[in-house]
Design a protein around this motif. Structure first.
Motif, PDB file in Angstrom:
ATOM      1  N   TYR A  60       0.837  -1.206   0.000  1.00  0.00           N
ATOM      2  CA  TYR A  60       0.000   0.000   0.000  1.00  0.00           C
ATOM      3  C   TYR A  60       0.867   1.249   0.000  1.00  0.00           C
ATOM      4  CZ  TYR A  60      -2.895   3.556   2.350  1.00  0.00           C
ATOM      5  OH  TYR A  60      -3.532   4.718   2.715  1.00  0.00           O
ATOM      6  N   LEU A 119       2.277   5.705  -7.279  1.00  0.00           N
ATOM      7  CA  LEU A 119       1.150   6.237  -8.062  1.00  0.00           C
ATOM      8  C   LEU A 119       1.132   7.757  -8.050  1.00  0.00           C
ATOM      9  CD1 LEU A 119      -1.709   5.464  -9.483  1.00  0.00           C
ATOM     10  CD2 LEU A 119      -2.577   6.473  -7.399  1.00  0.00           C
ATOM     11  N   LEU A 120       1.325   8.347  -6.872  1.00  0.00           N
ATOM     12  CA  LEU A 120       1.219   9.807  -6.783  1.00  0.00           C
ATOM     13  C   LEU A 120       2.315  10.484  -7.595  1.00  0.00           C
ATOM     14  CD1 LEU A 120       0.109  10.207  -3.099  1.00  0.00           C
ATOM     15  CD2 LEU A 120      -1.245  10.506  -5.150  1.00  0.00           C
ATOM     16  N   TYR A 133       1.494   9.821 -11.369  1.00  0.00           N
ATOM     17  CA  TYR A 133       0.314  10.549 -11.836  1.00  0.00           C
ATOM     18  C   TYR A 133       0.620  12.044 -11.983  1.00  0.00           C
ATOM     19  CZ  TYR A 133      -4.782  11.334 -12.165  1.00  0.00           C
ATOM     20  OH  TYR A 133      -6.038  11.651 -12.584  1.00  0.00           O
ATOM     21  N   ALA A 134       1.267  12.632 -10.963  1.00  0.00           N
ATOM     22  CA  ALA A 134       1.528  14.072 -11.021  1.00  0.00           C
ATOM     23  C   ALA A 134       2.602  14.396 -12.059  1.00  0.00           C
ATOM     24  CB  ALA A 134       1.953  14.586  -9.658  1.00  0.00           C
ATOM     25  N   ILE A 185       5.817  15.098 -12.083  1.00  0.00           N
ATOM     26  CA  ILE A 185       6.683  16.261 -11.878  1.00  0.00           C
ATOM     27  C   ILE A 185       8.130  15.781 -12.009  1.00  0.00           C
ATOM     28  CG2 ILE A 185       7.364  18.052 -10.233  1.00  0.00           C
ATOM     29  CD1 ILE A 185       4.599  17.752  -8.952  1.00  0.00           C
ATOM     30  N   ASN A 241      -9.709   8.139 -15.452  1.00  0.00           N
ATOM     31  CA  ASN A 241      -8.401   8.545 -14.923  1.00  0.00           C
ATOM     32  C   ASN A 241      -8.522   9.452 -13.719  1.00  0.00           C
ATOM     33  OD1 ASN A 241      -6.965   7.200 -16.842  1.00  0.00           O
ATOM     34  ND2 ASN A 241      -6.962   8.917 -18.271  1.00  0.00           N
ATOM     35  N   SER A 242      -9.738   9.866 -13.404  1.00  0.00           N
ATOM     36  CA  SER A 242      -9.873  10.860 -12.355  1.00  0.00           C
ATOM     37  C   SER A 242     -10.087  10.219 -10.986  1.00  0.00           C
ATOM     38  CB  SER A 242     -11.062  11.760 -12.666  1.00  0.00           C
ATOM     39  OG  SER A 242     -11.397  12.497 -11.523  1.00  0.00           O
ATOM     40  N   PRO A 243      -9.307  10.635 -10.003  1.00  0.00           N
ATOM     41  CA  PRO A 243      -9.526  10.097  -8.651  1.00  0.00           C
ATOM     42  C   PRO A 243     -10.905  10.456  -8.108  1.00  0.00           C
ATOM     43  CG  PRO A 243      -7.844  11.816  -8.607  1.00  0.00           C
ATOM     44  CD  PRO A 243      -8.165  11.558 -10.051  1.00  0.00           C
ATOM     45  N   TRP A 276     -12.870   7.549  -8.875  1.00  0.00           N
ATOM     46  CA  TRP A 276     -12.506   6.432  -7.977  1.00  0.00           C
ATOM     47  C   TRP A 276     -13.191   6.633  -6.628  1.00  0.00           C
ATOM     48  CZ3 TRP A 276      -6.515   7.289  -8.557  1.00  0.00           C
ATOM     49  CH2 TRP A 276      -6.173   7.211  -9.922  1.00  0.00           C
ATOM     50  N   THR A 295      -7.867   6.862   1.589  1.00  0.00           N
ATOM     51  CA  THR A 295      -6.734   6.861   0.663  1.00  0.00           C
ATOM     52  C   THR A 295      -7.149   7.551  -0.638  1.00  0.00           C
ATOM     53  OG1 THR A 295      -5.867   4.844   1.599  1.00  0.00           O
ATOM     54  CG2 THR A 295      -5.235   5.335  -0.655  1.00  0.00           C
ATOM     55  N   PHE A 333      -6.197  10.998  -2.623  1.00  0.00           N
ATOM     56  CA  PHE A 333      -5.788  11.063  -4.033  1.00  0.00           C
ATOM     57  C   PHE A 333      -6.459  12.243  -4.741  1.00  0.00           C
ATOM     58  CE2 PHE A 333      -4.854   6.210  -4.695  1.00  0.00           C
ATOM     59  CZ  PHE A 333      -3.737   6.333  -3.927  1.00  0.00           C
ATOM     60  N   ALA A 375      -3.843  14.703  -3.841  1.00  0.00           N
ATOM     61  CA  ALA A 375      -2.410  14.411  -4.005  1.00  0.00           C
ATOM     62  C   ALA A 375      -2.018  14.063  -5.434  1.00  0.00           C
ATOM     63  CB  ALA A 375      -2.006  13.291  -3.063  1.00  0.00           C
ATOM     64  N   THR A 376      -2.966  13.669  -6.281  1.00  0.00           N
ATOM     65  CA  THR A 376      -2.578  13.373  -7.664  1.00  0.00           C
ATOM     66  C   THR A 376      -2.348  14.655  -8.463  1.00  0.00           C
ATOM     67  OG1 THR A 376      -4.911  13.173  -8.162  1.00  0.00           O
ATOM     68  CG2 THR A 376      -3.711  11.132  -7.885  1.00  0.00           C
ATOM     69  N   SER A 377      -2.732  15.786  -7.909  1.00  0.00           N
ATOM     70  CA  SER A 377      -2.560  17.054  -8.629  1.00  0.00           C
ATOM     71  C   SER A 377      -1.109  17.508  -8.548  1.00  0.00           C
ATOM     72  CB  SER A 377      -3.443  18.109  -7.989  1.00  0.00           C
ATOM     73  OG  SER A 377      -2.891  18.457  -6.739  1.00  0.00           O
ATOM     74  N   VAL A 378      -0.830  18.696  -9.121  1.00  0.00           N
ATOM     75  CA  VAL A 378       0.528  19.243  -8.991  1.00  0.00           C
ATOM     76  C   VAL A 378       0.526  20.483  -8.103  1.00  0.00           C
ATOM     77  CG1 VAL A 378       1.391  18.366 -11.177  1.00  0.00           C
ATOM     78  CG2 VAL A 378       0.242  20.570 -11.118  1.00  0.00           C
TER      79      VAL A 378
END
Lengths: 430, 454
Positions: A295, A302-303, A306-307, A309, B157-159, B162, B238, B242, B245-248
């Motif tokens: 986990y 994943l983070l 996905y981002a 950067i 693809n979008s959290p 999810w 979790t 996301f 947290a998946t953003s920038v």
């Protein structure tokens, strides 16, 4: 409370048999031979010798040796401290089932003083070959190799000294972490063995207090230790998850080692009050925390994926796009997630020693690969790999660890016979 | 055979017998509603009605009723959403995770905590649904339904999507888990009831006959649902994390978010359980079942999760500095010392500093102190989400677009509506359903009860 008429031998002592000693030394010898063979192969193999890598350093065979020492230093430090951590957790959580196993958990801490020396000595000897930030030219604002990012974080290593000189803050932290870990370990060990003689619930409450104190210290120090000893190898990279990631890896490896030692002792006829229910619980811990590690691994990956950067992705790109390291990413996930997840899913697999012995051994190897992937790419670039030197060094460390563990286990009583929850654990049934 | 060590505190006091358990818990369901219950219920319905005005205005006029602007496109609404979802974690954690860890003390509080979970998730779900603007069309936007709108399809693809899956699955499993464990207790009440009440509780009990085979099936279902609920409860927050947290966005994109959000959710959930249970035990005279020992253990969970959250705050701050990324560093300095500094320091005080008071045994065994601190934690956790969401957005990469967020009456009103809804549902539950799991408490009566004559 009820007193059962059990005939367990509560004064049993583990005898470190000559047979086991011999086996450990044979493994140590084989490891040493493989290690030397690896070194000789690397010395005369002419592997990339003299070629500069990206940072301009020439690669020499001994760099790989240093990286290997560091992997095993960090890995076995973790397994040792997890023993103390798991011991403390039992007291803090007032767990009853694990009482006959407490001494097994505790014995792991005996490696800590040795680990402390190994870590300090190897840092002083090999620092430039392990940690990029130890190079003073990075902090020279006029120099061609000035690195503003590393300069920005330099005080984390060097404070209060001038950056690029002596990493006092880093060293102080290392000494303090080991110092306190050993101190708490000794305190808990002393109290636990005093309880054997004195008896009384008073010791339980005192140990619960000391356990809580250790856990607070460990909660903070384990994360910072992970930043210091592992994260800072890839000096530019950062990830807030990293402290818990290293902890998760240590924890599963430690639990697997605990399970193996328990099964070995049972196989030798000790710990007769430990039955398949206790083994089942250990199996559950290995299963659950393997998933927990996955986990954490997945969340971090994943983070960053996905981002997308660049400041973060390069860490994974460096590994995934490398012919040397990319296969081990899948080995890592296979041994540490797929294997325990599928094999330990059923009830029987967690109750039968044969499955647990297989899975736990492979997990210990698997989490070694996890640290291999954390350390080698940042220290060796594309010059690393899993070869004779790695196998040999792992065997040498593992057998030395086993020797220290078992010889200390043989020094005291195996059962905490006056623990107030011992009776509960006899009747543990799941 | 169960053996309990002498160092364990009893979980049930007052020398209760099996019959006492049935009586003490069923009598709330059977008796006339008390004055205090009626009063509390009316206040809740009043809040619900008052809040409904804001909800109706929002639905009628649109999202423009809220204080959102182009820079801060998510604020009060999503703060409330995350806050309620977080609260919804305690119930399943108590009934599934504490079940796996064989913590017997869970039995006194699991029923009410699970009810709270379900109501909190309902309140949470309201916010993203209203934020759709035209929620009557929302099914097409949130669910992958075949439609005739051309290319209108959900974004896998979008959290956020999810999250739709995670929360709806979690809600369904929690609801079934909660209801299944109510069945044997409904049957107990049915067997004591007469007339129309007998028919109603009889229907709710689904023909429970207490046969060995029925129990055996019940045990299998409960175990499977507990097994499902454990990964689900961890997945929900979790995936909520996301969403950010998946953003920038600096302050949102950080890898520690998943486990840190889960810890924060458990933290706030336990605080809410404490708030509710301290009142319930007093009003319904359940002090022998929900003892000081229970309260102390819940406070210890609060210390642990609060400290985990504290470590995560410090880790984030440290890594922002360590990373050397200017935007990241600014986001955190702005949090602590920018225009929203008061929100940040409220969060720090309520979440990290005040729970540390529970290290003192005097405080963690004091009902009054626990009650106050449980409210403080919930305030702190609301501010945590507000800080994360608003302070990260309001000063973005383009200084010309920097803005502040100010809530409108509609923002506050919709939040009030969810409070009204939550407490209305909880009070209805407390009156008409058995608030403590009778059959489970009975199973530990022998091993964990304090005998009077002993």
């Amino acid at each position: 409370m009820a007193h059962s008429n059990t005939n367990y031998n509560l004064d049993q002592k583990y005898e470190f048999s000559a047979g086991l000693k011999k086996s450990i030394f044979i493994v140590l010898g084989i490891g040493a031979v493989i290690l030397i063979a690896g070194i000789i192969a690397a010395m005369f193999g002419g592997h990339d010798q003299g070629h500069g890598d990206e940072a301009g350093h020439a690669f020499h065979w001994y760099h790989r040796l240093y990286a290997n020492i560091w992997i095993n230093n960090v890995y076995f430090t973790g397994i040792a401290v997890i023993g103390v951590f798991f011991f403390a957790i039992q007291y803090a959580a007032q767990a009853g089932w694990s009482t006959p196993l407490l001494r097994v958990f505790l014995a792991f801490g005996n490696w800590l003083p040795i680990a402390a020396v190994l870590m300090l000595v190897s840092f002083f000897l090999f620092n430039h070959d392990l940690f990029h930030w130890t190079h003073s030219y990075l902090f020279d604002k006029t120099g061609p190799e000035y690195d503003p990012i590393i300069d920005g974080k330099g005080s984390y290593f060097y404070w209060p000294m001038e950056k690029g000189t002596f990493p006092l803050f880093f060293i102080v932290r290392m000494v303090a972490f080991f110092g306190f870990w050993v101190f708490f370990f000794n305190k808990l060990k002393t109290l636990s063995f005093e309880q054997d003689i004195q008896g009384g619930n008073e010791y339980f409450y005192r140990m619960r207090k000391w356990s809580a104190l250790f856990l607070i210290f460990f909660a903070v120090s384990s994360s910072i230790a992970a930043w210091d000893w592992v994260l800072s190898i890839d000096t530019h990279w950062f990830s807030t998850m990293f402290g818990w990631y290293v902890f998760a890896s240590w924890f599963v490896a430690g639990l697997s080692a605990i399970t193996l030692v328990t099964l070995y002792l049972k196989g030798q006829g000790y710990l007769e009050m430990v039955n398949e229910n206790h083994i089942h619980d250990l199996g559950k811990f290995v299963f659950a925390f393997s998933i927990f590690w996955t986990y954490i691994w997945f969340s971090q990956f994943l983070l960053i994926y996905y981002a997308h950067i660049p400041e973060e992705t390069f860490y994974f790109v460096e590994r995934l796009q490398s012919d040397v390291y990319s296969p081990y990413i899948f080995v890592n996930l296979g041994l540490n997630f797929v294997l325990p997840f599928l094999v330990l899913m059923t009830r029987d697999a967690k109750r039968l020693g044969v499955f647990l012995k297989l899975v736990c051994s492979l997990i210990i190897l698997g989490h070694w690969f996890d640290f291999f992937l954390m350390v080698q790419p940042g220290t060796l670039g594309q010059n690393g790999g899993f070869g004779l030197m790695e196998i040999g060094m792992l065997l040498v460390y593992a057998s030395a660890f086993a020797f220290v563990l078992m010889s200390n286990l043989a020094k005291g009583n195996l059962i905490a016979k006056n623990h107030p929850m011992l009776e509960e654990s006899y009747h543990h049934h799941i | 055979m169960q053996v309990t060590s002498s160092v364990r505190d009893p979980l049930i006091t007052g020398g209760k017998t099996l019959k006492d358990v049935t009586h003490d818990i069923s009598r709330q369901v059977e008796g006339k509603p008390s004055m205090s219950w009626l009063l509390a219920f009316l206040v809740s319905v009043g809040a619900l009605a008052l809040g409904f005005i804001a909800l109706a205005a929002t639905l009628w006029e649109g999202i423009g009723m809220w204080g959102l602007n182009k820079t801060v496109g998510w604020a009060w609404d999503i703060t409330n959403f995350v806050w309620w979802v977080g609260i919804g974690h305690a119930g399943t954690l108590i009934s599934a995770v504490l079940l796996l860890f064989r913590q017997k003390w869970r039995m006194a509080i699991n029923r009410a905590a699970e009810a709270m979970t379900i109501f909190a998730v309902i309140c949470a779900a309201i916010f993203p649904i209203i934020h759709m603007g035209r929620p009557w069309l929302g099914a097409y936007w949130a669910l992958p339904l075949p439609n005739t709108f051309g290319s209108l399809w959900v974004n896998f693809n979008s959290p956020l999507l999810w999250d739709v899956f995670a929360i709806s699955t979690y809600f369904s499993v929690s609801l079934v888990f909660w209801y299944v464990s109510l069945v044997p207790d409904f049957a107990t009440i049915r067997d004591r009831a007469t007339g129309i009440r007998k028919s109603i509780y009889g229907a709710l009990a689904l023909g429970w006959d207490g046969a060995a085979r029925t129990w055996s099936r019940f045990e299998s279902v409960a175990l499977i649902l507990a097994g499902l609920a454990t990964p689900l409860v961890l997945s929900v927050h979790t995936i909520v994390s996301f969403d950010f947290a998946t953003s920038v966005i600096p302050g949102w994109h950080t890898t520690i978010f998943p486990p840190y959000f889960v810890a924060g959710a458990i933290f706030s959930g336990f605080a809410m359980v404490l708030t509710l249970m301290i009142v319930t035990r007093k009003v319904f005279h359940l002090e022998d079942y929900i003892t000081i020992g229970h309260i102390e253990l819940m406070n210890i969970v609060i210390i642990i999760t609060g400290s985990i959250v504290g470590i995560a705050y410090i880790t984030e701050f440290f890594m922002a500095w360590y990373s050397g990324v200017a935007a990241e560093q600014y986001a955190f300095v702005n949090r602590a010392f920018g225009p929203y500094f008061w929100a940040y320091w409220t969060m720090m005080t309520c979440n990290v500093i005040s729970p540390q008071l529970f290290w003192f045994k005097k405080i963690r065994t004091s009902i009054v102190a626990t009650f106050i601190l449980s409210l403080v934690v919930n305030i702190g956790m609301w501010f945590e989400r507000f800080v994360i969401i608003v302070t990260s957005l309001h000063r973005d990469f383009l200084p010309s677009s920097w803005a502040m967020f100010y809530p409108t009456w509609a923002d506050v009103g919709v939040y009030l509506f969810t409070f009204g809804l939550f407490f209305t549902l909880f009070f209805l539950f407390a009156k008409f359903f058995p608030v403590i799991n009778m059959f489970e408490v009975k199973s530990i009566l022998k091993s964990s009860s304090k005998k009077v004559n002993n």
